[in-house]
Design a protein around this motif. Structure first.
Motif, PDB file in Angstrom:
ATOM      1  N   ASN A 232      -6.003  15.497   3.508  1.00  0.00           N
ATOM      2  CA  ASN A 232      -6.139  15.333   2.062  1.00  0.00           C
ATOM      3  C   ASN A 232      -5.113  14.301   1.620  1.00  0.00           C
ATOM      4  OD1 ASN A 232      -8.163  17.363   1.452  1.00  0.00           O
ATOM      5  ND2 ASN A 232      -6.605  18.893   1.939  1.00  0.00           N
ATOM      6  N   GLN A 233      -5.567  13.131   1.229  1.00  0.00           N
ATOM      7  CA  GLN A 233      -4.633  12.065   0.896  1.00  0.00           C
ATOM      8  C   GLN A 233      -5.284  11.037  -0.024  1.00  0.00           C
ATOM      9  OE1 GLN A 233      -3.598  10.494   4.748  1.00  0.00           O
ATOM     10  NE2 GLN A 233      -5.474   9.329   4.939  1.00  0.00           N
ATOM     11  N   VAL A 234      -4.439  10.215  -0.628  1.00  0.00           N
ATOM     12  CA  VAL A 234      -4.912   9.137  -1.493  1.00  0.00           C
ATOM     13  C   VAL A 234      -4.167   7.866  -1.116  1.00  0.00           C
ATOM     14  CG1 VAL A 234      -3.278   9.842  -3.312  1.00  0.00           C
ATOM     15  CG2 VAL A 234      -5.180   8.319  -3.862  1.00  0.00           C
ATOM     16  N   MET A 235      -4.917   6.766  -1.015  1.00  0.00           N
ATOM     17  CA  MET A 235      -4.331   5.460  -0.735  1.00  0.00           C
ATOM     18  C   MET A 235      -4.444   4.596  -1.979  1.00  0.00           C
ATOM     19  SD  MET A 235      -5.163   6.868   2.270  1.00  0.00           S
ATOM     20  CE  MET A 235      -6.825   6.474   2.753  1.00  0.00           C
ATOM     21  N   MET A 236      -3.346   3.903  -2.291  1.00  0.00           N
ATOM     22  CA  MET A 236      -3.294   3.106  -3.521  1.00  0.00           C
ATOM     23  C   MET A 236      -2.614   1.766  -3.237  1.00  0.00           C
ATOM     24  SD  MET A 236      -1.801   6.148  -5.979  1.00  0.00           S
ATOM     25  CE  MET A 236      -0.374   6.332  -4.889  1.00  0.00           C
TER      26      MET A 236
ATOM     27  N   PHE B  64      -9.600   8.314  -2.344  1.00  0.00           N
ATOM     28  CA  PHE B  64      -9.283   9.722  -2.121  1.00  0.00           C
ATOM     29  C   PHE B  64     -10.018  10.219  -0.882  1.00  0.00           C
ATOM     30  CE2 PHE B  64      -8.676   9.138  -6.676  1.00  0.00           C
ATOM     31  CZ  PHE B  64      -7.454   9.760  -6.878  1.00  0.00           C
ATOM     32  N   GLU B  65      -9.292  10.916  -0.028  1.00  0.00           N
ATOM     33  CA  GLU B  65      -9.889  11.533   1.161  1.00  0.00           C
ATOM     34  C   GLU B  65      -9.620  13.031   1.128  1.00  0.00           C
ATOM     35  OE1 GLU B  65      -9.731   7.838   4.368  1.00  0.00           O
ATOM     36  OE2 GLU B  65      -8.432   9.593   4.653  1.00  0.00           O
ATOM     37  N   PHE B  66     -10.689  13.818   1.370  1.00  0.00           N
ATOM     38  CA  PHE B  66     -10.580  15.268   1.385  1.00  0.00           C
ATOM     39  C   PHE B  66     -10.994  15.786   2.761  1.00  0.00           C
ATOM     40  CE2 PHE B  66     -11.578  14.119  -3.045  1.00  0.00           C
ATOM     41  CZ  PHE B  66     -10.482  14.681  -3.683  1.00  0.00           C
ATOM     42  N   ASP B  67     -10.285  16.794   3.257  1.00  0.00           N
ATOM     43  CA  ASP B  67     -10.610  17.312   4.592  1.00  0.00           C
ATOM     44  C   ASP B  67     -11.626  18.448   4.550  1.00  0.00           C
ATOM     45  OD1 ASP B  67      -9.200  19.497   3.697  1.00  0.00           O
ATOM     46  OD2 ASP B  67      -7.568  19.344   5.164  1.00  0.00           O
TER      47      ASP B  67
ATOM     48  N   ASP C 292       0.833  -1.206   0.000  1.00  0.00           N
ATOM     49  CA  ASP C 292       0.000   0.000   0.000  1.00  0.00           C
ATOM     50  C   ASP C 292       0.866   1.254   0.000  1.00  0.00           C
ATOM     51  OD1 ASP C 292      -2.322  -1.496   0.051  1.00  0.00           O
ATOM     52  OD2 ASP C 292      -2.324  -1.615   2.242  1.00  0.00           O
ATOM     53  N   ILE C 293       0.419   2.238  -0.775  1.00  0.00           N
ATOM     54  CA  ILE C 293       1.083   3.538  -0.826  1.00  0.00           C
ATOM     55  C   ILE C 293       0.082   4.613  -0.429  1.00  0.00           C
ATOM     56  CG2 ILE C 293       2.065   5.283  -2.364  1.00  0.00           C
ATOM     57  CD1 ILE C 293       3.380   3.138  -3.937  1.00  0.00           C
ATOM     58  N   ARG C 294       0.512   5.535   0.412  1.00  0.00           N
ATOM     59  CA  ARG C 294      -0.319   6.662   0.791  1.00  0.00           C
ATOM     60  C   ARG C 294       0.434   7.948   0.460  1.00  0.00           C
ATOM     61  NH1 ARG C 294      -0.479   8.134   6.786  1.00  0.00           N
ATOM     62  NH2 ARG C 294       1.286   9.356   6.043  1.00  0.00           N
ATOM     63  N   ILE C 295      -0.229   8.839  -0.261  1.00  0.00           N
ATOM     64  CA  ILE C 295       0.340  10.152  -0.555  1.00  0.00           C
ATOM     65  C   ILE C 295      -0.547  11.201   0.102  1.00  0.00           C
ATOM     66  CG2 ILE C 295       0.969  11.811  -2.343  1.00  0.00           C
ATOM     67  CD1 ILE C 295       1.368   9.473  -4.252  1.00  0.00           C
ATOM     68  N   ARG C 296       0.025  11.965   1.004  1.00  0.00           N
ATOM     69  CA  ARG C 296      -0.723  12.985   1.744  1.00  0.00           C
ATOM     70  C   ARG C 296      -0.269  14.369   1.309  1.00  0.00           C
ATOM     71  NH1 ARG C 296      -0.951  12.330   8.113  1.00  0.00           N
ATOM     72  NH2 ARG C 296      -2.300  10.630   7.398  1.00  0.00           N
ATOM     73  N   LEU C 297      -1.235  15.252   1.050  1.00  0.00           N
ATOM     74  CA  LEU C 297      -0.920  16.626   0.698  1.00  0.00           C
ATOM     75  C   LEU C 297      -0.739  17.465   1.950  1.00  0.00           C
ATOM     76  CD1 LEU C 297      -3.395  17.315  -2.255  1.00  0.00           C
ATOM     77  CD2 LEU C 297      -1.073  16.404  -2.333  1.00  0.00           C
ATOM     78  N   VAL C 298       0.233  18.351   1.917  1.00  0.00           N
ATOM     79  CA  VAL C 298       0.546  19.212   3.060  1.00  0.00           C
ATOM     80  C   VAL C 298       0.553  20.658   2.569  1.00  0.00           C
ATOM     81  CG1 VAL C 298       2.221  19.755   4.859  1.00  0.00           C
ATOM     82  CG2 VAL C 298       1.960  17.385   4.077  1.00  0.00           C
ATOM     83  N   ASP C 299      -0.125  21.538   3.298  1.00  0.00           N
ATOM     84  CA  ASP C 299      -0.170  22.948   2.906  1.00  0.00           C
ATOM     85  C   ASP C 299       1.224  23.562   2.980  1.00  0.00           C
ATOM     86  OD1 ASP C 299      -2.898  22.784   2.564  1.00  0.00           O
ATOM     87  OD2 ASP C 299      -3.362  23.455   4.591  1.00  0.00           O
TER      88      ASP C 299
ATOM     89  N   ILE D 245     -14.253   8.055  -2.937  1.00  0.00           N
ATOM     90  CA  ILE D 245     -14.023   9.407  -2.437  1.00  0.00           C
ATOM     91  C   ILE D 245     -14.717   9.578  -1.091  1.00  0.00           C
ATOM     92  CG2 ILE D 245     -14.204  11.877  -2.943  1.00  0.00           C
ATOM     93  CD1 ILE D 245     -15.017   9.604  -5.759  1.00  0.00           C
ATOM     94  N   HIS D 246     -13.980  10.107  -0.122  1.00  0.00           N
ATOM     95  CA  HIS D 246     -14.541  10.433   1.183  1.00  0.00           C
ATOM     96  C   HIS D 246     -14.284  11.912   1.469  1.00  0.00           C
ATOM     97  CE1 HIS D 246     -14.052   5.961   2.602  1.00  0.00           C
ATOM     98  NE2 HIS D 246     -15.056   6.137   1.756  1.00  0.00           N
ATOM     99  N   TYR D 247     -15.288  12.599   2.018  1.00  0.00           N
ATOM    100  CA  TYR D 247     -15.145  13.998   2.406  1.00  0.00           C
ATOM    101  C   TYR D 247     -15.176  14.126   3.926  1.00  0.00           C
ATOM    102  CZ  TYR D 247     -15.844  15.273  -2.471  1.00  0.00           C
ATOM    103  OH  TYR D 247     -15.699  15.403  -3.827  1.00  0.00           O
TER     104      TYR D 247
END
Length: 334
Positions: A191-195, A162-165, A123-130, A184-186
């Motif tokens: 904010n991240q995506v799991m693959m 995909f997860e959005f905050d 599993d790979i998780r990519i998380r966005l950071v402001d 997609i989850h809100y």
């Protein structure tokens, strides 16, 4: 001071403007007040400051008024869009290393948001950071990144979560996302995506990736030549008949081509039919307004609009001004 430092390649601005034009939004309206000139757009070595990029993106976001658009634009930022050709061929022999390499590249080439990557087994998780204060632009930019990650990672992954905050959009955008089987989850914490990588067969080397890139480059080169020719033919047809006969169907008929084929060639060349027609109609309209006393309703008729109100709305979208304002300003000057 940091917002004034040139850090983002002009190629992203060019692609964003082409995307907006495909949605019927003229580049002049978007560029106004951004500090980006046509001369800069034609210089491949130019880098934009964060202030210029944010001004361009905000104006485009407002004009699009479409929650789906950010993700759709992001998916156009694939290997070709990011200029990653060759970069992905550095000999990485497993998918995790390849995804990690792409993420690290994007952190440098598109530093509007930062990214953290974590690999846990398959599993790979990519998380966005402001990284910057984006304000109202933040959800749009988040979707752009998620769309681009999907375009890049779909080469090696089949399932995405995909997860959005932030809350779900007004119209629950997700039409194309759900159609592609994406989850997609809100209202999430991040904010991240799991693959999961388990959906793809492991490869022994990078031959498949090399083949994909080589094929894409060759196909793009060959198709671009013929597509540019189609662009010129379409422009000629619309220039000759910018009115009601300048529909895609009528132009296709006169060129003995299908509408679908014309759309495909224009897309390869970075255009859309509405881009070309709107540009030509704007040029004709401005000349009529500045060089003649032809009434506005007659100009609207010559350019194929059903009424003057429709023409006024279109012209304001193209230029940010109404036909009446342009004509009055020209009379004051003359």
């Amino acid at each position: 001071m940091a917002y004034q430092v040139p850090i983002i390649s002009i190629r992203y601005a060019r692609r964003f403007l082409r995307f907006l034009q495909s949605r019927g939004i003229h580049r002049n309206v978007v560029l106004e007040g951004s500090g980006i000139s046509e001369k800069m757009l034609n210089d491949p070595d130019i880098f934009l400051s964060m202030r210029q990029v944010l001004a361009l993106l905000n104006q485009g976001r407002i004009l699009l008024d479409d929650d789906q658009a950010g993700f759709d634009f992001g998916r156009e930022l694939d290997l070709m869009g990011h200029g990653l050709l060759g970069f992905a061929l550095l000999g990485q022999r497993d998918y995790r290393a390849l995804v990690n390499m792409i993420v690290q590249y994007l952190r440098v080439s598109l530093p509007i948001m930062d990214m953290q990557i974590e690999c846990n087994g398959e599993d790979i998780r990519i998380r966005l950071v402001d990284a910057w204060e984006l304000g109202d632009l933040r959800p749009f930019m988040t979707r752009v990144y998620m769309g681009s990650i999907h375009a890049l990672a779909s080469l090696v992954c089949r399932k995405f979560l995909f997860e959005f905050d932030f809350p779900a959009p007004r119209a629950r955008l997700n039409d194309s996302m759900h159609r592609d089987g994406l989850q997609i989850h809100y209202g999430a914490d991040h904010n991240q995506v799991m693959m999961p990588l388990s959906g793809r067969e492991p490869r022994d080397d990078d031959a498949n990736m090399a083949r994909y890139l080589a094929t894409a480059r060759s196909r793009e080169q060959l198709e671009a030549d013929s597509s540019i020719k189609v662009v010129m033919q379409v422009r000629h047809q619309v220039l000759n008949q910018p009115g009601r006969d300048s529909t895609l169907e009528r132009v296709a008929q006169r060129l003995s081509m299908s509408s679908r084929s014309i759309r495909r060639h224009l897309k390869i060349a970075g255009f859309s039919f509405s881009d070309i027609r709107n540009e030509i109609r704007q040029t004709y309209a401005t000349r009529y307004l500045c060089d003649t006393s032809l009434p506005l309703d007659k100009i609207a008729e010559k350019l194929g609009y059903s009424d003057q109100a429709s023409f006024n709305k279109a012209y304001r979208t193209w230029t940010g001004k109404t036909p009446g304002e342009v004509r009055r300003a020209n009379r004051r000057v003359t």
